[in-house]
Write a protein that holds these residues in place. Structure first.
Motif, PDB file in Angstrom:
ATOM      1  N   ASP A  38       0.866  -1.180   0.000  1.00  0.00           N
ATOM      2  CA  ASP A  38       0.000   0.000   0.000  1.00  0.00           C
ATOM      3  C   ASP A  38       0.900   1.227   0.000  1.00  0.00           C
ATOM      4  O   ASP A  38       1.979   1.210   0.594  1.00  0.00           O
ATOM      5  CB  ASP A  38      -0.896   0.011   1.253  1.00  0.00           C
ATOM      6  N   ASP A  39       0.479   2.281  -0.688  1.00  0.00           N
ATOM      7  CA  ASP A  39       1.319   3.479  -0.747  1.00  0.00           C
ATOM      8  C   ASP A  39       1.108   4.400   0.451  1.00  0.00           C
ATOM      9  O   ASP A  39       1.791   5.417   0.572  1.00  0.00           O
ATOM     10  CB  ASP A  39       1.078   4.255  -2.049  1.00  0.00           C
TER      11      ASP A  39
ATOM     12  N   PHE B  20      -0.611   0.145  10.512  1.00  0.00           N
ATOM     13  CA  PHE B  20      -1.792  -0.281  11.260  1.00  0.00           C
ATOM     14  C   PHE B  20      -2.106  -1.756  11.004  1.00  0.00           C
ATOM     15  O   PHE B  20      -2.326  -2.534  11.941  1.00  0.00           O
ATOM     16  CB  PHE B  20      -2.986   0.594  10.861  1.00  0.00           C
ATOM     17  N   ILE B  21      -2.099  -2.162   9.723  1.00  0.00           N
ATOM     18  CA  ILE B  21      -2.410  -3.551   9.396  1.00  0.00           C
ATOM     19  C   ILE B  21      -1.289  -4.474   9.870  1.00  0.00           C
ATOM     20  O   ILE B  21      -1.545  -5.565  10.400  1.00  0.00           O
ATOM     21  CB  ILE B  21      -2.658  -3.716   7.886  1.00  0.00           C
TER      22      ILE B  21
ATOM     23  N   ASN C 229      -1.638  -5.266  13.564  1.00  0.00           N
ATOM     24  CA  ASN C 229      -2.707  -6.208  13.889  1.00  0.00           C
ATOM     25  C   ASN C 229      -2.376  -7.635  13.444  1.00  0.00           C
ATOM     26  O   ASN C 229      -2.740  -8.597  14.139  1.00  0.00           O
ATOM     27  CB  ASN C 229      -4.020  -5.751  13.252  1.00  0.00           C
ATOM     28  N   LEU C 230      -1.680  -7.786  12.332  1.00  0.00           N
ATOM     29  CA  LEU C 230      -1.317  -9.123  11.872  1.00  0.00           C
ATOM     30  C   LEU C 230      -0.151  -9.703  12.672  1.00  0.00           C
ATOM     31  O   LEU C 230      -0.118 -10.897  12.967  1.00  0.00           O
ATOM     32  CB  LEU C 230      -0.973  -9.094  10.382  1.00  0.00           C
ATOM     33  N   GLU C 231       0.796  -8.848  13.023  1.00  0.00           N
ATOM     34  CA  GLU C 231       1.934  -9.317  13.822  1.00  0.00           C
ATOM     35  C   GLU C 231       1.490  -9.760  15.213  1.00  0.00           C
ATOM     36  O   GLU C 231       2.073 -10.668  15.807  1.00  0.00           O
ATOM     37  CB  GLU C 231       2.993  -8.216  13.908  1.00  0.00           C
ATOM     38  N   LYS C 232       0.428  -9.128  15.729  1.00  0.00           N
ATOM     39  CA  LYS C 232      -0.124  -9.551  17.021  1.00  0.00           C
ATOM     40  C   LYS C 232      -0.632 -10.990  16.960  1.00  0.00           C
ATOM     41  O   LYS C 232      -0.663 -11.688  17.974  1.00  0.00           O
ATOM     42  CB  LYS C 232      -1.288  -8.645  17.443  1.00  0.00           C
ATOM     43  N   GLU C 233      -1.036 -11.421  15.754  1.00  0.00           N
ATOM     44  CA  GLU C 233      -1.536 -12.779  15.569  1.00  0.00           C
ATOM     45  C   GLU C 233      -0.413 -13.780  15.299  1.00  0.00           C
ATOM     46  O   GLU C 233      -0.665 -14.963  15.117  1.00  0.00           O
ATOM     47  CB  GLU C 233      -2.530 -12.818  14.403  1.00  0.00           C
ATOM     48  N   GLY C 234       0.819 -13.285  15.236  1.00  0.00           N
ATOM     49  CA  GLY C 234       1.961 -14.171  15.061  1.00  0.00           C
ATOM     50  C   GLY C 234       2.462 -14.319  13.643  1.00  0.00           C
ATOM     51  O   GLY C 234       3.356 -15.117  13.374  1.00  0.00           O
TER      52      GLY C 234
ATOM     53  N   VAL D  37      -8.483  -9.723  10.085  1.00  0.00           N
ATOM     54  CA  VAL D  37      -7.726 -10.864  10.600  1.00  0.00           C
ATOM     55  C   VAL D  37      -8.478 -12.166  10.337  1.00  0.00           C
ATOM     56  O   VAL D  37      -7.879 -13.181   9.965  1.00  0.00           O
ATOM     57  CB  VAL D  37      -7.428 -10.696  12.108  1.00  0.00           C
ATOM     58  N   SER D  38      -9.798 -12.142  10.498  1.00  0.00           N
ATOM     59  CA  SER D  38     -10.603 -13.338  10.235  1.00  0.00           C
ATOM     60  C   SER D  38     -10.526 -13.740   8.767  1.00  0.00           C
ATOM     61  O   SER D  38     -10.423 -14.925   8.433  1.00  0.00           O
ATOM     62  CB  SER D  38     -12.064 -13.092  10.626  1.00  0.00           C
ATOM     63  N   ARG D  39     -10.570 -12.750   7.871  1.00  0.00           N
ATOM     64  CA  ARG D  39     -10.461 -13.040   6.436  1.00  0.00           C
ATOM     65  C   ARG D  39      -9.092 -13.634   6.117  1.00  0.00           C
ATOM     66  O   ARG D  39      -8.971 -14.575   5.328  1.00  0.00           O
ATOM     67  CB  ARG D  39     -10.687 -11.764   5.619  1.00  0.00           C
TER      68      ARG D  39
END
Length: 234
Positions: A12-13, A20-21, A24-29, A116-118
Motif C-alpha cells: 500500500d502506498d 496499522f495492518i 494487527n497481523l503481527e499480534k496474531e503471530g 484478521v478473520s479473512r
C-alpha cells in the motif's frame, strides 16, 4: 502449519495503513513484510516468497492489478494467495482484480478483527490445499484428458504442446471440473471447493474465472448449464 510460520506481504502506498495492518497481523503471530508500490512488491515477493499478498489497487509506479499479473507469472509464487484490499468496490474493479489472478477482494474500510478473520480463512484454505497436494502420490499429479495435460504439482497445463501456468484459482477450478468429466458442478459446490465456505467472493467471481479458462483451453471443454453450474467435457 501454525500461524506464526505464515509470511504475509502488505502492499500500500499509505504508510499509516501499512503500519496499522502490520501491527494487527503481527499480534496474531504472522511474519509481515511491506512494500509501497507494485514494482517494490514484485521484488519483495520474489525474495521472501510470502504465503499471502495483500495488495492495494491504486499505487504509484505500478498499480495493484499490474503487479498481480506479474506476480502470477513467477513460478515460485504460484501457490501464493493474492487478495486486494482497496476502497474501490465497483464491480468492474473487482472483475479486473480476479482477471489478474487474485483469490479474494476485500473492500475498505474494514475492522481489524474482520480483516484478521479473512486472513485466517484464506491461509486456512491454502494450508488444506497444500496438505492435500503433498500427500497425493506423484503419479496422480499428472492428468491427461482429451487434448489437455494437467500437472497439479506445477500448476501447469499443456495444450497442443504449448505449456501454460495458470493462476491458482483458475487451476483449482479446472482441476475440480476435470476430476469428474461430465458431472455438473453447481455454483455452490464450486464456491465451497475452490474458495472455501469462510471466504466471501462476489457473484461474478466464478463467471470471470470460467471465461479466463475458456480463453486458454478453448470454449468446447467447459459447458454452462444455465441456472445450475458447469461441467467439463473432453
Amino acid at each position: 502449519m501454525s500461524d506464526n510460520k505464515y509470511k504475509i506481504l502488505l502492499v500500500d502506498d499509505e504508510v499509516d495503513i501499512l503500519e496499522f495492518i502490520s501491527y494487527n497481523l503481527e499480534k496474531e503471530g504472522y511474519k509481515v513484510y511491506t512494500a509501497q508500490n507494485g514494482v517494490e512488491a514484485i521484488k519483495v515477493a520474489e525474495k521472501k516468497t510470502p504465503d499471502l499478498i495483500i495488495l492495494d489497487v491504486m499505487m504509484p509506479e505500478m498499480d495493484g492489478i499490474a503487479a498481480c499479473e506479474e506476480i502470477r507469472k513467477i513460478p515460485s509464487l504460484q501457490n501464493a494467495i493474492i487478495a486486494f484490499l482497496t476502497a474501490r468496490g465497483e464491480d468492474y474493479s473487482q472483475i479486473a482484480g480476479f482477471e489478474a489472478g487474485a483469490d479474494d477482494y476485500i473492500t475498505k474500510p474494514i475492522r481489524p478483527k474482520v480483516l484478521v478473520s479473512r486472513v485466517k480463512a484464506l491461509l486456512k484454505r491454502s494450508g488444506s490445499t497444500t496438505t492435500a497436494t503433498t500427500t497425493t502420490p506423484e503419479s496422480s499429479n499428472i492428468i491427461s484428458i482429451g487434448d489437455l495435460i494437467i500437472d497439479k504439482e506445477r500448476y501447469l497445463i499443456k495444450k497442443d504442446n504449448q505449456e501454460m501456468i495458470l493462476p491458482r484459482k483458475e487451476f483449482e477450478l479446472l482441476s475440480l471440473l476435470v476430476s469428474k468429466p461430465g458431472k455438473v458442478f453447481t455454483r455452490e459446490e464450486i464456491y465451497y471447493s475452490v474458495w472455501g465456505d469462510n471466504v466471501v467472493v462476489g457473484d461474478r467471481t466464478i463467471d470471470v474465472h470460467i471465461r479466463k479458462l475458456r480463453e486458454k483451453i478453448g470454449n468446447d471443454h467447459i459447458k454452462t448449464l444455465k441456472g445450475i453450474g458447469y461441467k467439463f467435457v473432453d
